[in-house]
Design a protein around this motif. Structure first.
Motif, PDB file in Angstrom:
ATOM      1  N   TRP A 168       0.839  -1.210   0.000  1.00 33.35           N
ATOM      2  CA  TRP A 168       0.000   0.000   0.000  1.00 33.35           C
ATOM      3  C   TRP A 168       0.874   1.261   0.000  1.00 33.35           C
ATOM      4  O   TRP A 168       1.792   1.389   0.810  1.00 33.35           O
ATOM      5  N   PRO A 169       0.586   2.192  -0.913  1.00 27.81           N
ATOM      6  CA  PRO A 169       1.358   3.444  -0.925  1.00 27.81           C
ATOM      7  C   PRO A 169       1.177   4.203   0.385  1.00 27.81           C
ATOM      8  O   PRO A 169       0.060   4.302   0.907  1.00 27.81           O
ATOM      9  N   PRO A 170       2.257   4.753   0.945  1.00 25.82           N
ATOM     10  CA  PRO A 170       2.167   5.347   2.288  1.00 25.82           C
ATOM     11  C   PRO A 170       1.243   6.552   2.366  1.00 25.82           C
ATOM     12  O   PRO A 170       0.712   6.853   3.439  1.00 25.82           O
ATOM     13  N   ARG A 171       1.038   7.286   1.284  1.00 22.29           N
ATOM     14  CA  ARG A 171       0.230   8.500   1.345  1.00 22.29           C
ATOM     15  C   ARG A 171      -1.227   8.283   0.930  1.00 22.29           C
ATOM     16  O   ARG A 171      -1.993   9.243   0.912  1.00 22.29           O
ATOM     17  N   ARG A 172      -1.592   7.063   0.587  1.00 23.95           N
ATOM     18  CA  ARG A 172      -2.988   6.782   0.216  1.00 23.95           C
ATOM     19  C   ARG A 172      -3.784   6.363   1.440  1.00 23.95           C
ATOM     20  O   ARG A 172      -3.283   5.633   2.310  1.00 23.95           O
ATOM     21  N   LEU A 178     -10.082  -1.063   3.790  1.00 17.96           N
ATOM     22  CA  LEU A 178     -10.562  -1.710   5.017  1.00 17.96           C
ATOM     23  C   LEU A 178     -12.066  -1.939   4.958  1.00 17.96           C
ATOM     24  O   LEU A 178     -12.568  -2.976   5.415  1.00 17.96           O
ATOM     25  N   ARG A 179     -12.800  -0.983   4.379  1.00 12.25           N
ATOM     26  CA  ARG A 179     -14.252  -1.182   4.226  1.00 12.25           C
ATOM     27  C   ARG A 179     -14.540  -2.343   3.287  1.00 12.25           C
ATOM     28  O   ARG A 179     -15.488  -3.111   3.507  1.00 12.25           O
ATOM     29  N   MET A 180     -13.740  -2.483   2.233  1.00 14.16           N
ATOM     30  CA  MET A 180     -13.942  -3.607   1.313  1.00 14.16           C
ATOM     31  C   MET A 180     -13.706  -4.937   2.017  1.00 14.16           C
ATOM     32  O   MET A 180     -14.424  -5.918   1.776  1.00 14.16           O
ATOM     33  N   ARG A 247      -4.154  -1.498   9.650  1.00  8.87           N
ATOM     34  CA  ARG A 247      -4.085  -0.041   9.743  1.00  8.87           C
ATOM     35  C   ARG A 247      -2.616   0.388   9.713  1.00  8.87           C
ATOM     36  O   ARG A 247      -1.710  -0.371  10.043  1.00  8.87           O
ATOM     37  N   ARG A 248      -2.405   1.658   9.371  1.00  8.24           N
ATOM     38  CA  ARG A 248      -1.032   2.146   9.260  1.00  8.24           C
ATOM     39  C   ARG A 248      -0.320   2.020  10.603  1.00  8.24           C
ATOM     40  O   ARG A 248      -0.801   2.547  11.614  1.00  8.24           O
TER      41      ARG A 248
END
Length: 577
Positions: A168-172, A178-180, A247-248
């Motif tokens: 996952w790109p860090p800024r996206r 997560l909802r998906m 989560r990040r």
């Protein structure tokens, strides 16, 4: 937007399976005692039915009907491939009996059918219970639809989870992915609950809405039900463990550790060097423990699919279950990853970041396809049983269509991989990936149909399956009444004729000479006459008939009852291919 796309994805895959026919019987009847179509001298105290695979009787759906329509069967004793049905004495024992059954095969699919035999002489066949005619339309539609929703749910869990964990790109924002995942968990749980609620109705042939508490309890306490309850428990655990893991992670600030060095005063005093820091030992942090728990639960959850389907009812269940887990995991990785790319990352992500993410994903997708194909080959070899089953059975033909669609997907994937290698991440790449997604959705729908169709390995057993397919009839002339039974009424020369002769008042009549002939009506062929051998006590005869071609035949019985009294009676029978 994410919710809309997820719903459209499920609806599209669902539409693919709506025209599918209901599941065929996956365990075939291969024998019975008394034999199908046979005529015996006395009413038996027990009948047995033998199947090609282990079966479980459906409560209240296995019964024996006497010639007068009376139900005379007791409690069924099921064990492995044989059903034993005790019988009480019928009020009117002479005539044709019907064994009607509905059972659940080892791969959880319902099997229904009927077999006849006669005592003394054949008579009119008792009426078959309506429950054996097949699943209710509501069940026939719901079962493949639920399977498709379950597959879609798994892909919506695995694909986004892998991207969030590793690519996952860090800024996206991670919220949409997560909802998906939550939608995927909900869809899979709903499909599992639906499977629990429809299993009893698959067996009974009743509509979905007539499910009773007792029927549901019987399902959830069976092996099938316990596996699905285990799947629900795993889904609940993943719903708790996955979101915090994906989560990040919080940023940590590293602080250098300084070691004070004592200074000794005095001429020539040695200055001690600091002791080397001990090497850090690998520790199982809470985050790593959570990750290993998720991997273990995921593998166990995936195993519940092949363990409730075709894979568990083959000679090598350990191999097919393992191949099924690998096949499903690879499918979910590939299709789920494509959906994640299409919905979240191909738009709005900087091309430099895509230049980092896409090559890694391309390698992952290639590996997933390799494992997908390898596991599919293992499953197909075991389930098909023979090469001709590819074009002779519905399972084989559907498999060929699936392979053809897969070839289209691989061509599109190869084009996307070339674009990634050339650093072309624009509109052309998005279109190519979209083609992959649509074709992959079609593969998903075909998979949902495929698990509902008889495997190719079952074709041979079904071709040899026995049933009440003989013909019984009564013909009358001025001199006599003849009752006869022909079994099995199929192409070839092994069709047995058993006949009984009576006076017009119903008393047994001894014949001096028997003869039967069969003549194909269209195209017309000459009649082939066959003698029949008289049996004791004199009013019975046994012979055989040959049906060289499919079509309608005229049968003529010519029976001489004295030196000068002879009469012929005739009827027609139809022989299929």
């Amino acid at each position: 937007m994410t919710r809309v796309l997820a719903v459209l994805f499920v609806l599209l895959t669902s539409v693919l399976v709506l025209p599918a026919s209901p599941a065929s019987a996956h365990a075939a009847t291969v024998g019975s005692t008394p034999a199908p179509g046979s005529v015996i001298g006395a009413s038996p105290s027990e009948v047995t039915v033998t199947f090609s695979e282990p079966v479980t009787p459906v409560e209240g759906r296995v019964q024996v009907i006497a010639p007068d329509g009376e139900r005379i069967s007791g409690k069924v004793q099921g064990g492995g491939t044989v059903l034993r049905i005790p019988l009480r004495k019928a009020s009117k024992p002479l005539g044709t009996y019907l064994i009607s059954f509905r059972v659940i095969s080892a791969d959880s699919h319902p099997v229904g059918g009927a077999i006849t035999f006669s005592v003394g002489a054949p008579s009119a066949r008792p009426e078959e219970p309506a429950a054996t005619t097949g699943p209710h339309p509501s069940v026939a539609v719901a079962v493949p639809l639920l399977k498709t929703i379950g597959y879609a749910g798994v892909t919506l869990i695995v694909g986004p989870a892998l991207f969030l964990a590793f690519l996952w790109p860090p800024r996206r924002s991670r919220g949409g992915a997560l909802r998906m995942i939550r939608i995927g968990l909900a869809l899979t749980a709903a499909a599992t609950l639906g499977a629990l609620g429809s299993q009893a109705q698959q067996g009974s042939g009743a509509p979905l809405w007539t499910l009773t508490a007792d029927e549901f309890l019987e399902v959830v306490t069976s092996q099938y039900g316990l596996l699905l309850l285990g799947r629900l428990a795993i889904l609940g655990a993943l719903a708790v463990l996955l979101p915090p893991l994906l989560r990040r992670p919080p940023r940590t600030v590293s602080v250098p550790l300084t070691v004070p060095v004592p200074v000794l005063v005095g001429a020539g005093a040695p200055v001690p060097r600091p002791a080397p820091a001990p090497k850090p030992q690998p520790q199982l942090t809470p985050r790593k423990a959570r990750a290993w728990a998720v991997l273990g639960l995921g593998a166990a959850g995936l195993a519940t699919w092949p363990m409730t389907g075709h894979a568990i009812a083959v000679p090598l269940p350990a191999v097919t279950v393992t191949a099924g887990v690998v096949h499903m995991a690879a499918m979910a990785t590939w299709i789920g990853g494509l959906v994640t790319l299409t919905v979240f990352l191909l738009r709005g992500t900087h091309e430099r970041m895509l230049g980092v993410v896409l090559p890694v994903w391309s390698r992952w997708a290639a590996l997933a396809v390799i494992w997908l194909v390898m596991a599919g080959v293992v499953q197909s070899v075991i389930q098909l049983g023979s090469v001709p089953a590819l074009w002779r059975t519905d399972y084989g033909r559907l498999l060929l269509v699936k392979v053809g669609v897969l070839a289209v997907v691989l061509v599109a994937a190869a084009g996307a991989r070339r674009m990634v290698n050339r650093a072309r991440n624009g509109r052309g790449l998005r279109r190519t990936v979209l083609v992959e997604v649509v074709a992959s959705v079609l593969i998903l729908g075909l998979s949902s149909v495929l698990v509902q169709v008889d495997p190719g390995r079952s074709a041979a057993a079904n071709e040899k399956a026995v049933g009440g397919k003989g013909v019984s009839e009564t013909l009358t002339s001025d001199l006599y009444t003849v009752q006869f039974n022909i079994y099995p009424v199929e192409l070839g020369e092994w069709n047995t004729v058993h006949a009984f002769l009576y006076r017009p008042d119903g008393a047994p009549l001894q014949a001096e000479e028997w003869q039967v002939s069969a003549r194909l009506l269209d195209p017309p062929l000459e009649a082939v006459k066959q003698p029949m051998a008289g049996l004791l006590p004199g009013n019975q005869a046994l012979g055989s008939l040959t049906f060289p071609l499919a079509g309608t035949y005229e049968l003529v019985f010519t029976i001489r009852v004295s030196e000068i009294d002879r009469a012929s009676v005739k009827t027609t029978v139809t022989v299929g291919r």
